[in-house]
Design a protein around this motif. Structure first.
Motif, PDB file in Angstrom:
ATOM      1  N   GLU A 149      -3.868   2.735  -0.811  1.00  0.00           N
ATOM      2  CA  GLU A 149      -3.505   3.553  -1.970  1.00  0.00           C
ATOM      3  C   GLU A 149      -2.456   4.598  -1.604  1.00  0.00           C
ATOM      4  O   GLU A 149      -1.549   4.884  -2.390  1.00  0.00           O
ATOM      5  CB  GLU A 149      -4.759   4.226  -2.537  1.00  0.00           C
ATOM      6  N   LYS A 202       1.168   4.830  -3.294  1.00  0.00           N
ATOM      7  CA  LYS A 202       1.506   6.047  -4.035  1.00  0.00           C
ATOM      8  C   LYS A 202       2.801   6.676  -3.537  1.00  0.00           C
ATOM      9  O   LYS A 202       3.653   7.090  -4.340  1.00  0.00           O
ATOM     10  CB  LYS A 202       0.357   7.056  -3.912  1.00  0.00           C
ATOM     11  N   SER A 242      -8.583   0.690  -9.477  1.00  0.00           N
ATOM     12  CA  SER A 242      -8.034   0.413  -8.151  1.00  0.00           C
ATOM     13  C   SER A 242      -6.647   1.009  -7.966  1.00  0.00           C
ATOM     14  O   SER A 242      -6.260   1.355  -6.854  1.00  0.00           O
ATOM     15  CB  SER A 242      -7.988  -1.098  -7.898  1.00  0.00           C
ATOM     16  N   ASP A 260      -5.684   3.784  -9.536  1.00  0.00           N
ATOM     17  CA  ASP A 260      -5.778   5.200  -9.912  1.00  0.00           C
ATOM     18  C   ASP A 260      -5.111   5.499 -11.245  1.00  0.00           C
ATOM     19  O   ASP A 260      -4.695   6.625 -11.511  1.00  0.00           O
ATOM     20  CB  ASP A 260      -5.167   6.104  -8.830  1.00  0.00           C
TER      21      ASP A 260
END
Length: 474
Positions: A239, A243, A364, A366
């Motif tokens: 993640e 991101k 998953s 976000d």
């Protein structure tokens, strides 16, 4: 390493695949004839990843003996790259078939993170054999990395990074990068540490190259940086990369000491594993065999992975059957209702699974958080009403015009359809979020659970609606 012929490079993927299959066939034929040099010459037209793929097929079709002979005929630097691309099972087979000297060379030349990945996959007796021939300092470092929990940031990282001191000048830093850069995973980002190994900041190679030679690293480094802890789960690691879009992220221990970095190529493997795991769980396949291919798993392992949810669904269907039996009087008086029961149950399962899949993906990525549950329910309520009205109108017209049934039967199915879609959408949106709240993987709450529960509820809604509208006592 051999490189792809330039004429092949200009071809489209379909043509390249045709050339790949054609050359693989040639190599197989040469190996069966014992013409190993000819087989190697064809193989060397490809890059390491392609060679590894060919070796997998050779192992499967012709056996270990011929594959190992061909592997040994590769230039040493190429053989190391090829080895790093092979699946764990094939790596273990090759390790057992080659000499200690060849093992030592491969393990010495592999990147540190690839070395850890290999050792994690190998049997304990082979790992011991390898570590016996590893220098003491490196053996200590390997053991330290192997002790991190599987699936943690510590198990993914590599210690091969560029470390700088804050009192270095730009000239000193660039000279240091030239000395150690070849042994580092990446040189584009450098990490500035205190004498006590605590991470101070990050400076890019770009910044160093365009800055004055007399400038201090401490004046150029970024002190507001993203980092991971060695015990962060690999999902959190993935993640973070998705991101921020970084090529590498530093990993620190609980005292904020820099112990390694994770690069984007390692995270790609994690994303593939997590995606595979989610897909399997969404269709009710359990187990921890995501690293193994379908054909590598035995029959009983497949049975073990699939049986739990199938048993659950069997029990759920038994309950559904019992509920339908409770409405036997309704069905016996209006037998035509039986034909529409699968329609309602299937629609409920499909619409619920649609919503659950979207919410699981949102969680998953976000895009959806637990605090958004009321927003999710409000949106799905409106969606369900719209979908329910359209589907019920379509079915009402079909029942009246095509099935030639009384309007009251069509109305019963239509009203039931709206209620079923509303329940399925709200249930499909709530269940994954509830699962995440209690610490259960939301993917487990997808297709099997949604389908089973909506089947039960859909049958009850339909038959209860029929008993009211048709005036039949239950």
């Amino acid at each position: 390493m051999g490189s792809v012929d330039t004429t092949v490079e200009t071809l489209d993927m379909d043509t390249k695949n045709q050339h790949f299959d054609r050359d693989l066939g040639k190599i197989m034929a040469y190996l069966e004839e014992g013409a190993y040099l000819k087989a190697r010459d064809v193989l060397m037209n490809y890059v390491a990843a392609d060679i590894a793929e060919m070796l997998e097929d050779i192992l499967e079709d012709l056996g270990m003996d011929k594959a190992v002979i061909l592997f040994r005929m590769l230039p040493k630097d190429v053989s190391v790259d090829v080895f790093s691309y092979l699946p764990g099972d094939d790596q273990a087979d090759i390790i057992q078939a080659i000499t200690d000297r060849e093992i030592s060379y491969i393990m010495k030349e592999l990147d540190f993170d690839d070395k850890i990945d290999v050792l994690e996959e190998l049997p304990a007796n082979i790992v011991s054999r390898i570590l016996e021939k590893t220098p003491r300092d490196e053996r200590r470092l390997i053991n330290e990395f192997l002790n991190y929990p599987e699936g943690s940031a510590g198990s993914l990282m590599t210690p091969e990074y560029i470390a700088l001191r804050d009192d270095m000048t730009v000239a000193d830093a660039l000279a240091h990068i030239k000395r150690v850069g070849m042994d580092s995973e990446t040189i584009y980002l450098c990490y500035v540490k205190h004498a006590d190994r605590k991470l101070e900041g990050i400076v890019s190679l770009r910044t160093l190259v365009i800055s004055d030679d007399s400038k201090l690293v401490s004046d150029l480094m970024e002190t507001d940086y993203v980092y991971l802890n060695v015990y962060d789960d690999q999902e959190e690691v993935a993640e973070a990369f998705k991101k921020y879009g970084f090529l590498a992220i530093p990993v620190v221990d609980n005292e904020h000491r820099l112990v390694g970095i994770i690069t984007v190529d390692d995270v790609m493997d994690v994303i593939e594993e997590e995606t595979t795991e989610d897909i399997e769980r969404m269709v009710g396949v359990m187990g921890d065999d995501e690293r193994k291919k379908y054909l590598d798993l035995g029959v009983f392992r497949h049975v073990k992975n699939r049986l739990p949810w199938l048993l659950f669904m069997t029990v759920a269907l038994m309950v559904t059957g019992s509920l339908i039996n409770q409405f036997e009087s309704v069905l016996s008086q209006v037998i035509v209702l039986v034909g529409y029961l699968p329609l309602l149950m299937g629609t409920g399962g499909n619409t619920g699974t649609q919503t659950a899949t979207l919410i699981i993906r949102g969680l998953s990525l976000d895009e959806v958080d637990l605090k958004d549950i009321f927003k999710v329910l409000w949106k799905e309520l409106r969606v369900s009403i719209c979908l329910g009205v359209v589907l019920s109108a379509f079915n009402f017209l079909k029942i009246i015009l095509i099935d030639q049934q009384p309007p009251l039967i069509g109305l019963t199915v239509a009203i039931s359809m709206i209620l079923v879609v509303m329940f399925a959408k709200l249930f499909g949106g709530t269940l994954p979020m509830a699962a995440k709240k209690i610490g259960v993987d939301p993917a487990l709450m997808a297709t099997p659970m949604i389908s089973s529960v909506t089947d039960m509820v859909s049958s009850v809604i339909f038959l209860f609606t029929a008993s009211i509208l048709l005036g039949i006592a239950i």
